[in-house]
Design an enzyme around this catalytic site. Structure first.
Site, PDB file in Angstrom:
ATOM      1  N   MET A 144      -3.664  -2.396  -5.337  1.00  6.74           N
ATOM      2  CA  MET A 144      -3.504  -1.801  -4.014  1.00  6.74           C
ATOM      3  C   MET A 144      -4.839  -1.643  -3.280  1.00  6.74           C
ATOM      4  O   MET A 144      -4.900  -1.757  -2.059  1.00  6.74           O
ATOM      5  CB  MET A 144      -2.822  -0.436  -4.136  1.00  6.74           C
ATOM      6  CG  MET A 144      -1.375  -0.506  -4.605  1.00  6.74           C
ATOM      7  SD  MET A 144      -0.696   1.113  -5.048  1.00  6.74           S
ATOM      8  CE  MET A 144      -0.556   1.878  -3.423  1.00  6.74           C
TER       9      MET A 144
ATOM     10  N   ASP B 140       7.463  -4.588  12.834  1.00  7.34           N
ATOM     11  CA  ASP B 140       6.704  -3.739  11.915  1.00  7.34           C
ATOM     12  C   ASP B 140       7.620  -2.976  10.966  1.00  7.34           C
ATOM     13  O   ASP B 140       7.151  -2.252  10.095  1.00  7.34           O
ATOM     14  CB  ASP B 140       5.814  -2.764  12.697  1.00  7.34           C
ATOM     15  CG  ASP B 140       4.778  -2.094  11.811  1.00  7.34           C
ATOM     16  OD1 ASP B 140       4.439  -2.667  10.757  1.00  7.34           O
ATOM     17  OD2 ASP B 140       4.303  -0.994  12.156  1.00  7.34           O
TER      18      ASP B 140
ATOM     19  N   ASP C 258       0.143  -2.264   1.347  1.00  5.92           N
ATOM     20  CA  ASP C 258       1.570  -2.228   1.687  1.00  5.92           C
ATOM     21  C   ASP C 258       2.419  -2.946   0.646  1.00  5.92           C
ATOM     22  O   ASP C 258       3.637  -2.998   0.760  1.00  5.92           O
ATOM     23  CB  ASP C 258       1.800  -2.835   3.078  1.00  5.92           C
ATOM     24  CG  ASP C 258       3.047  -2.284   3.748  1.00  5.92           C
ATOM     25  OD1 ASP C 258       3.421  -1.133   3.449  1.00  5.92           O
ATOM     26  OD2 ASP C 258       3.658  -2.997   4.570  1.00  5.92           O
TER      27      ASP C 258
ATOM     28  N   LYS D 185       8.616  -3.769  -2.847  1.00  2.00           N
ATOM     29  CA  LYS D 185       8.154  -4.387  -1.597  1.00  2.00           C
ATOM     30  C   LYS D 185       6.735  -4.932  -1.795  1.00  2.00           C
ATOM     31  O   LYS D 185       5.843  -4.213  -2.220  1.00  2.00           O
ATOM     32  CB  LYS D 185       8.164  -3.344  -0.480  1.00  2.00           C
ATOM     33  CG  LYS D 185       7.500  -3.793   0.821  1.00  2.00           C
ATOM     34  CD  LYS D 185       7.414  -2.632   1.810  1.00  2.00           C
ATOM     35  CE  LYS D 185       6.524  -2.965   3.002  1.00  2.00           C
ATOM     36  NZ  LYS D 185       6.367  -1.820   3.920  1.00  2.00           N
TER      37      LYS D 185
ATOM     38  N   GLU E  92       9.339  -4.341   8.616  1.00  2.00           N
ATOM     39  CA  GLU E  92       9.568  -5.590   7.873  1.00  2.00           C
ATOM     40  C   GLU E  92       9.905  -5.376   6.409  1.00  2.00           C
ATOM     41  O   GLU E  92      10.533  -6.226   5.771  1.00  2.00           O
ATOM     42  CB  GLU E  92       8.330  -6.493   7.985  1.00  2.00           C
ATOM     43  CG  GLU E  92       7.204  -6.240   6.998  1.00  2.00           C
ATOM     44  CD  GLU E  92       6.585  -4.848   7.101  1.00  2.00           C
ATOM     45  OE1 GLU E  92       6.112  -4.327   6.083  1.00  2.00           O
ATOM     46  OE2 GLU E  92       6.570  -4.272   8.214  1.00  2.00           O
TER      47      GLU E  92
ATOM     48  N   SER F 299       4.912  -6.897  16.719  1.00  2.93           N
ATOM     49  CA  SER F 299       4.859  -5.454  17.017  1.00  2.93           C
ATOM     50  C   SER F 299       3.609  -4.891  16.345  1.00  2.93           C
ATOM     51  O   SER F 299       3.672  -4.105  15.389  1.00  2.93           O
ATOM     52  CB  SER F 299       6.113  -4.749  16.491  1.00  2.93           C
ATOM     53  OG  SER F 299       7.295  -5.338  17.000  1.00  2.93           O
TER      54      SER F 299
ATOM     55  N   ARG G  46      11.994  -3.443   4.899  1.00  4.80           N
ATOM     56  CA  ARG G  46      13.439  -3.404   4.625  1.00  4.80           C
ATOM     57  C   ARG G  46      14.054  -4.786   4.681  1.00  4.80           C
ATOM     58  O   ARG G  46      15.085  -5.043   4.047  1.00  4.80           O
ATOM     59  CB  ARG G  46      14.128  -2.450   5.599  1.00  4.80           C
ATOM     60  CG  ARG G  46      14.058  -2.844   7.055  1.00  4.80           C
ATOM     61  CD  ARG G  46      14.264  -1.681   8.013  1.00  4.80           C
ATOM     62  NE  ARG G  46      13.112  -0.771   8.013  1.00  4.80           N
ATOM     63  CZ  ARG G  46      13.038   0.345   8.728  1.00  4.80           C
ATOM     64  NH1 ARG G  46      14.052   0.711   9.500  1.00  4.80           N
ATOM     65  NH2 ARG G  46      11.963   1.103   8.679  1.00  4.80           N
TER      66      ARG G  46
ATOM     67  N   LYS H  73       0.337  -3.297  14.829  1.00  9.29           N
ATOM     68  CA  LYS H  73      -0.076  -1.925  14.553  1.00  9.29           C
ATOM     69  C   LYS H  73      -1.358  -1.598  15.318  1.00  9.29           C
ATOM     70  O   LYS H  73      -2.134  -2.504  15.654  1.00  9.29           O
ATOM     71  CB  LYS H  73      -0.360  -1.750  13.051  1.00  9.29           C
ATOM     72  CG  LYS H  73       0.850  -1.800  12.147  1.00  9.29           C
ATOM     73  CD  LYS H  73       0.419  -1.641  10.693  1.00  9.29           C
ATOM     74  CE  LYS H  73       1.598  -1.678   9.741  1.00  9.29           C
ATOM     75  NZ  LYS H  73       2.460  -0.504   9.846  1.00  9.29           N
TER      76      LYS H  73
END
Length: 518
Positions: free
Chosen positions: A202, A363, A304, A281, A365, A291, A367, A293
């Protein structure tokens, strides 16, 4: 007056020993050993201390010198506080004594964790860091009555991401001191190393951990367990064959090819045992797509893929521990980037189960990639499905970093996850999964579903969970939204500032519980 003179003499000795230690050559420093010992607060005595078994044994070898120094060198050590003594033992130039709080504090219903275990993790990590700062490179650690928690505190507290820096912190090795409970210590080391693997993935920059590199890293980590593990790194052509249109709608804006990572850990003696399915994810960088950020803090979106990192790290840990349970891990890996090929707000895409989705916000995304992975995961007839994702900022607003939000259709599954989290101290909290939220994603102008709720930000974490439920038919499913616990500032004392790797240990403990139940 006598006590005052003794205290001054002790403090002078400590300062003299401290100067002697720092005047040592660098060669001598590199060979130094340290020791971390614990003390409990004595019940009913404001300034009383009770030595752990290991600390008492060490004190006995010094004819009570440690106890004497603790009494005269300052106030009694409270929970989380520490003190270092120099030159009191020939084998350990530096001895850190740490406060463990009250003995046998046990499970706290209000805090939803085992306070004793948390106190040990916090205290041991503080002691180990003190010695690391003194450039001690080998530390023996007191079990403090719970060797697993002590090992976790040591390994988690010493982790520091400095792979890309020229100047690095002293590398410290640890081992158990004064206890025969080596099995619990090794288990704690494995749990902590699993979380540290997730932290490593991460924290690494997105140009270093692409979807392909992520998959290769996990393959390498699982290499020693090849007899129990099968790894499939699915390419874009396979993803297209599976008709994962929601996943592909996210990956199409990036030059980096997507990877669908599939892990099978076969730990159960019964090869026909239904597997636990973990889905993570895996957005290795999330710009938000079209969209876009805001630029402040966008760099944090290298993490993420925290869901994929914790899921894969927990499977690596399960394999290392040889847990007798079957686990399948799925990680849809890609970047979410803006380009001429990227999905546009208002586009409609078709998921693997045939449902159409109006993408009003690119954004949202996570899901989308999870939807297709969940559909695919059902083909394995799992005993339970747990998906993990840094899914919504709304989850961070709701719970902050105190706990992972859990949305589930199964009371049994919730109880298992909650029980595991009490043991690990990496807490979970149940969130609502009402039809109230489902209506907000199914009331859609152009398609079966909208990827955002009709009332925009209201209940954002809940509408995201409701969206995912549209791709679940299994009776035991849980969605873990880890957006709030993705990083650590100073909230968890035994984790340094940076990406947290949470809730890897809770996932491992949960899997271990299933293995025990059979």
């Amino acid at each position: 007056m006598t006590m005052l003179l003794l205290r001054r003499a002790a403090q002078t000795a400590v300062r003299t020993n401290q100067r002697r230690s720092f005047c040592a050559s660098q060669t001598h420093l590199s060979d130094r050993k340290g020791l971390v010992l614990g003390v409990f607060e004595k019940e009913g005595e404001e300034d009383g201390l009770h030595l752990t078994e290991a600390a008492a044994g060490f004190d006995q070898t010094l004819s009570g010198k440690l106890s004497e120094l603790l009494k005269i060198s300052g106030p009694a050590l409270k929970q989380g506080k520490s003190r270092v003594f120099y030159g009191i033992h020939k084998d350990f130039p530096c001895v850190a004594v740490v406060g463990l709080g009250k003995n046998n504090a046990g499970v706290c219903g209000k805090e939803n964790w085992d306070t004793s275990k948390e106190n040990i993790r916090q205290a041991v990590s503080a002691g180990c860091r003190l010695l690391q700062d003194l450039e001690v490179n080998h530390v023996e650690v007191d079990a403090c009555g719970d060797a697993q928690s002590a090992a976790e505190g040591a390994a988690l507290g010493l982790f520091h991401y400095d792979q890309l820096k020229s100047k690095k912190k002293t590398k410290v090795t640890t081992q158990l001191h004064g206890s025969a409970d080596s099995a619990s210590w090794e288990r704690g080391v494995a749990y902590a190393e699993g979380q540290n693997l997730a932290r490593l993935l991460m924290e690494a920059p997105a140009n270093h951990i692409t979807p392909t590199v992520f998959a290769n890293t996990i393959e390498e980590k699982l290499g020693p367990h090849a007899e129990r593990v099968t790894i499939n790194k699915r390419s874009q052509s396979w993803i297209e064959e599976q008709q994962m249109g929601a996943f592909l709608s996210v990956s199409r804006g990036s030059e980096e090819p997507p990877v669908f990572l599939e892990l099978h850990y076969n730990g159960s003696p019964d090869s026909k045992q239904a597997p636990l399915l973990l889905v993570g994810k895996g957005i290795t960088f999330d710009s938000g797509g079209i969209s876009l950020k805001p630029s402040p803090s966008m760099d944090a979106m290298r993490a993420d893929m925290g869901g994929a990192a914790t899921v894969c790290a927990s499977i690596v840990t399960a394999a290392a521990l040889k847990l007798p349970v079957n686990i399948i891990g799925l990680a849809p890996l890609c970047e979410n980037m803006p380009s001429g090929k990227a999905t546009k707000p208002g586009d409609v895409v078709r998921a693997k189960n045939g449902k159409t989705i109006q993408v009003d916000n690119t954004d949202a995304e996570g899901r989308l990639v999870l939807a297709d992975a969940l559909c695919y995961g059902h083909t394995f007839n799992p005993r339970a499905i747990v998906n993990v994702a840094t899914l919504t900022g709304a989850m961070d607003v709701a719970l902050g970093s105190a706990a992972t939000g859990v949305f589930t259709n199964s009371d049994w599954l919730w109880e298992q996850l909650h029980k595991a989290s009490v043991v690990t101290g990496d807490r979970v909290w149940r969130m609502p999964l009402f039809q109230h939220y489902t209506r907000q994603v199914t009331d859609c102008q152009l398609a079966d579903l909208n990827n955002i709720g009709k009332y925009s930000r209201s209940g954002g974490a809940c509408t995201a969970a409701a969206f995912l439920r549209e791709f679940v038919t299994a009776p035991h499913w849980a969605h873990l939204d880890i957006a709030g616990v993705m990083s650590n500032k100073d909230e968890v004392p035994y984790l340094r500032k940076g990406m947290s790797g949470r809730p890897t240990r809770t996932l491992v403990e949960f899997a271990a519980g299933l293995a025990q139940d059979g």
